[in-house]
Design a protein around this motif. Structure first.
Motif, short mmCIF file in Angstrom:
data_model
loop_
_atom_site.label_atom_id
_atom_site.label_comp_id
_atom_site.label_asym_id
_atom_site.label_seq_id
_atom_site.Cartn_x
_atom_site.Cartn_y
_atom_site.Cartn_z
N ILE A 1 53.70 -54.50 45.38
CA ILE A 1 53.24 -53.56 44.36
C ILE A 1 54.40 -52.66 43.96
N ARG A 2 54.23 -51.96 42.85
CA ARG A 2 55.13 -50.86 42.47
C ARG A 2 54.32 -49.58 42.45
N PHE A 3 54.97 -48.48 42.82
CA PHE A 3 54.32 -47.18 42.87
C PHE A 3 55.21 -46.19 42.15
N ASP A 4 54.76 -45.67 41.01
CA ASP A 4 55.57 -44.75 40.21
C ASP A 4 54.74 -43.52 39.88
N VAL A 5 55.39 -42.37 39.86
CA VAL A 5 54.71 -41.11 39.53
C VAL A 5 55.42 -40.46 38.35
N ASP A 6 54.63 -40.09 37.34
CA ASP A 6 55.19 -39.43 36.17
C ASP A 6 54.15 -38.47 35.60
N ARG A 7 54.52 -37.20 35.52
CA ARG A 7 53.67 -36.17 34.93
C ARG A 7 52.28 -36.12 35.55
N GLY A 8 52.26 -36.20 36.86
CA GLY A 8 51.01 -36.07 37.59
C GLY A 8 50.21 -37.35 37.71
N ILE A 9 50.70 -38.44 37.14
CA ILE A 9 49.97 -39.71 37.16
C ILE A 9 50.74 -40.72 38.00
N ALA A 10 50.09 -41.23 39.04
CA ALA A 10 50.67 -42.31 39.84
C ALA A 10 50.17 -43.63 39.28
N THR A 11 51.09 -44.54 39.03
CA THR A 11 50.71 -45.88 38.56
C THR A 11 51.03 -46.89 39.65
N ILE A 12 49.99 -47.56 40.11
CA ILE A 12 50.14 -48.64 41.09
C ILE A 12 50.05 -49.95 40.32
N THR A 13 51.11 -50.73 40.37
CA THR A 13 51.15 -52.01 39.66
C THR A 13 51.15 -53.16 40.65
N LEU A 14 50.16 -54.01 40.58
CA LEU A 14 50.13 -55.22 41.41
C LEU A 14 51.23 -56.14 40.89
N ALA A 15 52.16 -56.50 41.75
CA ALA A 15 53.41 -57.09 41.26
C ALA A 15 53.72 -58.42 41.94
N ARG A 16 52.81 -59.37 41.77
CA ARG A 16 53.07 -60.76 42.18
C ARG A 16 52.76 -61.66 40.98
N PRO A 17 53.41 -61.44 39.86
CA PRO A 17 53.03 -62.16 38.65
C PRO A 17 53.17 -63.67 38.77
N GLU A 18 54.09 -64.13 39.62
CA GLU A 18 54.26 -65.58 39.79
C GLU A 18 53.03 -66.21 40.44
N ARG A 19 52.21 -65.39 41.11
CA ARG A 19 50.96 -65.85 41.71
C ARG A 19 49.75 -65.12 41.12
N MET A 20 49.90 -64.71 39.87
CA MET A 20 48.84 -64.02 39.14
C MET A 20 48.32 -62.80 39.91
#
Length: 299
Positions: free
Chosen positions: A7-26
């Protein structure tokens, strides 16, 4: 953060975005993703700079296509899994399914969780999203609860969540047929709040998150989220009345309450200083208190 593999975990302006990051396996879920999602949610709850969490998937094909079934026909046979994975999943002599552990961690979150469903959400990909507070979908998104077609049953506590969101009849139709449900039908049946063009999905989710970040008191948000979810399991409004009374009294003398009223009267944006990490009222967590559970005679 860079210390995640799936996954990726990013925080910007009070918002954390968790991105499921295995696109090669959908973006399918494996044991590592399960643990990393739980850890990311722990991180978000512990960080007072995080006010809202958005969960989405990488790529345009899938939000999460369910469990990683690359192990073949024995995918759901826990006795065949790696010993370390089995030890992590086992509790009290029984196994806890991975999706359920993620769904319950979302349920217990102190920050609102918004699902930005960018593509296929099937199996665990669909069921973990049920514990999120609001779901937005891209037009190509599809939802699927195909468990009966795989010889198993719905997981991720979805038998609790799904009927409460879409009603028992729709929940049974979708889970007994196992068919794919398009974004338009998902919106019509109440599963998603809105449907967007793919490039407009994340901006719409961030706009909703920003409305919370910019206007709401963090402690009030954390308490309100837990009140709403947990009262779904109550069998009488007196439980809610008792809880409302306790928490309004607890927060009524707080600096945030004074600021909220003052800002309204002065017609200016409120500046809330209360922190979830330090300023939750003594009544939290109320559901662990025997006196709250036992006072049935007041109804």
């Amino acid at each position: 953060m860079s210390d995640f593999e799936t996954i990726r975990f990013d925080v910007d302006r009070g918002i954390a975005t968790i991105t499921l990051a295995r696109p090669e396996r959908m973006n399918t879920m494996n044991a590592t993703m399960t643990l990393e999602l739980i850890r990311a949610l722990d991180t978000a709850d512990a960080d007072d700079d995080v006010r809202v969490v958005i969960v989405t998937g990488e790529g345009g094909r899938a939000f999460c296509a369910g469990a990683d079934i690359s192990g073949g026909a024995e995918t759901f046979d826990y006795s065949r899994r790696d010993a370390a994975v089995r030890a992590e999943a086992e509790r009290g002599g029984t196994y806890r399914d991975s999706g359920g552990r993620v769904a319950l961690r979302i349920f217990n979150a102190l920050k609102p969780v918004i699902g930005a469903i960018n593509g296929a959400a099937v199996g665990a990909g669909a069921t973990i999203s049920l514990a999120m507070d609001v779901r937005l979908a891209a037009e190509p998104a599809r939802f699927g609860f195909p468990f009966v077609r795989r010889g198993i049953v719905p997981e991720s506590a979805s038998s609790w969540f799904l009927p409460r969101i879409v009603g028992i009849s729709t929940a049974l139709e979708w889970t007994l047929s196992g068919r794919l449900v398009g974004a338009a039908e998902a919106k019509e049946r109440g599963l998603v709040r809105s449907v967007h063009a793919p490039d407009e999905l994340l901006p719409a989710a961030r706009a909703l998150a920003a409305e919370i970040v910019e206007n709401a008191a963090p402690v009030s948000v954390a308490l309100t989220r837990q009140m709403m979810w947990r009262m779904l399991g109550s069998d009488h409004p007196m439980d809610a009345h008792r809880l409302d009374s306790r928490l309004v009294q607890a927060l009524g003398s707080s600096a945030d309450a004074r600021e909220g009223v003052g800002a309204f009267l002065e017609k200016r944006p409120a500046r809330f200083e209360g922190r979830v990490s330090a300023d939750m009222p003594p009544a939290f967590p109320w559901w662990t208190e025997p006196e709250f559970q036992d006072q049935k005679s007041e109804r």
